[in-house]
Every structure is written in C-alpha cells, then in structure tokens.
Design a protein around this motif. Structure first.
Motif, PDB file in Angstrom:
ATOM      1  N   MET A   1       0.818  -1.194   0.000  1.00  0.00           N
ATOM      2  CA  MET A   1       0.000   0.000   0.000  1.00  0.00           C
ATOM      3  C   MET A   1       0.863   1.258   0.000  1.00  0.00           C
ATOM      4  O   MET A   1       0.479   2.265  -0.535  1.00  0.00           O
ATOM      5  N   ARG A   2       2.011   1.106   0.694  1.00  0.00           N
ATOM      6  CA  ARG A   2       2.911   2.239   0.763  1.00  0.00           C
ATOM      7  C   ARG A   2       3.419   2.632  -0.618  1.00  0.00           C
ATOM      8  O   ARG A   2       3.576   3.812  -0.911  1.00  0.00           O
ATOM      9  N   ASP A   3       3.705   1.661  -1.458  1.00  0.00           N
ATOM     10  CA  ASP A   3       4.225   1.954  -2.788  1.00  0.00           C
ATOM     11  C   ASP A   3       3.203   2.725  -3.620  1.00  0.00           C
ATOM     12  O   ASP A   3       3.542   3.634  -4.367  1.00  0.00           O
ATOM     13  N   TYR A   4       1.948   2.341  -3.466  1.00  0.00           N
ATOM     14  CA  TYR A   4       0.904   3.025  -4.231  1.00  0.00           C
ATOM     15  C   TYR A   4       0.741   4.462  -3.769  1.00  0.00           C
ATOM     16  O   TYR A   4       0.571   5.374  -4.561  1.00  0.00           O
ATOM     17  N   SER A   5       0.788   4.710  -2.473  1.00  0.00           N
ATOM     18  CA  SER A   5       0.621   6.080  -1.984  1.00  0.00           C
ATOM     19  C   SER A   5       1.824   6.938  -2.364  1.00  0.00           C
ATOM     20  O   SER A   5       1.675   8.120  -2.659  1.00  0.00           O
ATOM     21  N   ALA A   6       3.036   6.374  -2.372  1.00  0.00           N
ATOM     22  CA  ALA A   6       4.226   7.137  -2.758  1.00  0.00           C
ATOM     23  C   ALA A   6       4.144   7.517  -4.238  1.00  0.00           C
ATOM     24  O   ALA A   6       4.468   8.652  -4.621  1.00  0.00           O
ATOM     25  N   ALA A   7       3.687   6.576  -5.079  1.00  0.00           N
ATOM     26  CA  ALA A   7       3.544   6.868  -6.503  1.00  0.00           C
ATOM     27  C   ALA A   7       2.461   7.916  -6.714  1.00  0.00           C
ATOM     28  O   ALA A   7       2.598   8.819  -7.559  1.00  0.00           O
ATOM     29  N   PHE A   8       1.396   7.822  -5.917  1.00  0.00           N
ATOM     30  CA  PHE A   8       0.307   8.790  -6.054  1.00  0.00           C
ATOM     31  C   PHE A   8       0.784  10.181  -5.676  1.00  0.00           C
ATOM     32  O   PHE A   8       0.512  11.166  -6.364  1.00  0.00           O
ATOM     33  N   PHE A   9       1.538  10.294  -4.569  1.00  0.00           N
ATOM     34  CA  PHE A   9       2.020  11.602  -4.147  1.00  0.00           C
ATOM     35  C   PHE A   9       3.067  12.172  -5.130  1.00  0.00           C
ATOM     36  O   PHE A   9       3.137  13.377  -5.334  1.00  0.00           O
ATOM     37  N   ALA A  10       3.861  11.311  -5.724  1.00  0.00           N
ATOM     38  CA  ALA A  10       4.832  11.781  -6.714  1.00  0.00           C
ATOM     39  C   ALA A  10       4.112  12.337  -7.948  1.00  0.00           C
ATOM     40  O   ALA A  10       4.495  13.376  -8.515  1.00  0.00           O
ATOM     41  N   LEU A  11       3.065  11.636  -8.370  1.00  0.00           N
ATOM     42  CA  LEU A  11       2.272  12.106  -9.513  1.00  0.00           C
ATOM     43  C   LEU A  11       1.569  13.415  -9.183  1.00  0.00           C
ATOM     44  O   LEU A  11       1.541  14.345 -10.005  1.00  0.00           O
ATOM     45  N   LEU A  12       1.025  13.518  -7.960  1.00  0.00           N
ATOM     46  CA  LEU A  12       0.354  14.744  -7.527  1.00  0.00           C
ATOM     47  C   LEU A  12       1.343  15.902  -7.459  1.00  0.00           C
ATOM     48  O   LEU A  12       1.026  17.032  -7.856  1.00  0.00           O
ATOM     49  N   ALA A  13       2.564  15.641  -7.009  1.00  0.00           N
ATOM     50  CA  ALA A  13       3.591  16.686  -6.924  1.00  0.00           C
ATOM     51  C   ALA A  13       3.984  17.153  -8.332  1.00  0.00           C
ATOM     52  O   ALA A  13       4.202  18.361  -8.562  1.00  0.00           O
ATOM     53  N   ALA A  14       4.074  16.237  -9.271  1.00  0.00           N
ATOM     54  CA  ALA A  14       4.431  16.616 -10.643  1.00  0.00           C
ATOM     55  C   ALA A  14       3.332  17.498 -11.251  1.00  0.00           C
ATOM     56  O   ALA A  14       3.622  18.482 -11.950  1.00  0.00           O
ATOM     57  N   TYR A  15       2.061  17.161 -10.997  1.00  0.00           N
ATOM     58  CA  TYR A  15       0.959  17.976 -11.500  1.00  0.00           C
ATOM     59  C   TYR A  15       0.969  19.372 -10.883  1.00  0.00           C
ATOM     60  O   TYR A  15       0.767  20.378 -11.574  1.00  0.00           O
ATOM     61  N   LEU A  16       1.210  19.475  -9.564  1.00  0.00           N
ATOM     62  CA  LEU A  16       1.246  20.784  -8.909  1.00  0.00           C
ATOM     63  C   LEU A  16       2.425  21.624  -9.410  1.00  0.00           C
ATOM     64  O   LEU A  16       2.298  22.833  -9.618  1.00  0.00           O
TER      65      LEU A  16
END
Length: 148
Positions: A1-16
């Motif tokens: 689950m941790r891997d999915y949340s880290a990937a999600f936050f990285a994608l969110l950071a790239a969008y911001l």
C-alpha cells in the motif's frame, strides 16, 4: 500500500509543479516572443535633407526619333509558325464541329409517314436554287480572299 501512496504523491507533486511553473515553448503566450531570423531588419532612415536648397527638377527623358522610317508592307508582321498554328486551330475546330453535328439528332419527319411522297412540280424551286448556288459561290470566294 505504501508503494501506491508514494507513486500517487509523486504524480500529484508533478501535477502541482506543472500547474505553477510558467509556460515555456513555442506557442506559449507568456513567453517572450523573439523576432524571427528570417525577417529582414528595418532599413535605416534616410539622411535628413537640407532645407536651404530646394531640389532642382530634372527634365523627363525623351525618346529618340527613329533614324529611318520603314514601310509596313516590307515588314513581316506575322511569323510563319503563328500562321501554321492558326491553321491547326481552324482544322481542330472544324473536326470538333463535325463531331458535334454528328451527335446532334436529326429532326424526325412529321405527318403521315405512310402517305405517298409529294413530288415537286418542275420549275417550282429552280429560281431559288440558282440564287442559293450564286450566294454560296460568292461566300466561298469571299472566305478564300480573307484567308489569303
């Protein structure tokens, strides 16, 4: 689950980051437009003219009269290839007109087709036929004179 949340936050950071970064590239409106190198620079302004001396007008150049006059009868006004080209055009037009007339349907005879043909009385149209022949001969002669 941790891997999915880290990937999600990285994608969110790239969008911001992309959202708050100013636009760059060829079609961005915010970027400073550079002048194309293919466009010529403006010509320098002309040097100022002194107001004390008015410009002197120069006379218009005149054509020199011809040295000798040539009669128009001796000059070939039409080149021979032009004449042959005109003849070719006339031939092509005549062929096209003949083809067109071949396509046009002939008028159908009207009236009683089973009745006996009407015989013209002798001498009825002789005068008219002679006039038409005379007119046709005059016309062909006139056309031959114009063509020469």
């Amino acid at each position: 689950m941790r891997d999915y949340s880290a990937a999600f936050f990285a994608l969110l950071a790239a969008y911001l980051k992309a959202l708050f970064t100013p636009a760059r590239g060829r079609h961005s409106a915010a970027a400073r437009r550079r002048r194309s190198t293919r466009v010529r620079r403006y010509a320098p302004p002309p040097a100022p003219v002194e107001a004390s001396t008015p410009p002197v007008p120069k006379p218009a150049p005149r054509l020199v009269p011809p040295r000798e006059s040539l009669p128009a009868d001796e000059i070939a006004l039409v080149r021979p290839y032009y004449v042959s080209h005109e003849r070719d055009l006339d031939r092509v037009r005549a062929e096209a007109t003949a083809r067109l007339h071949a396509w046009v349907p002939k008028p159908r005879p009207s009236g009683d087709l089973l009745a006996a043909p009407v015989e013209p009385r002798p001498g009825e149209f002789d005068e008219l036929a002679a006039l038409v022949r005379t007119w046709s001969d005059q016309r062909t002669r006139r056309c031959a004179e114009v063509a020469v």
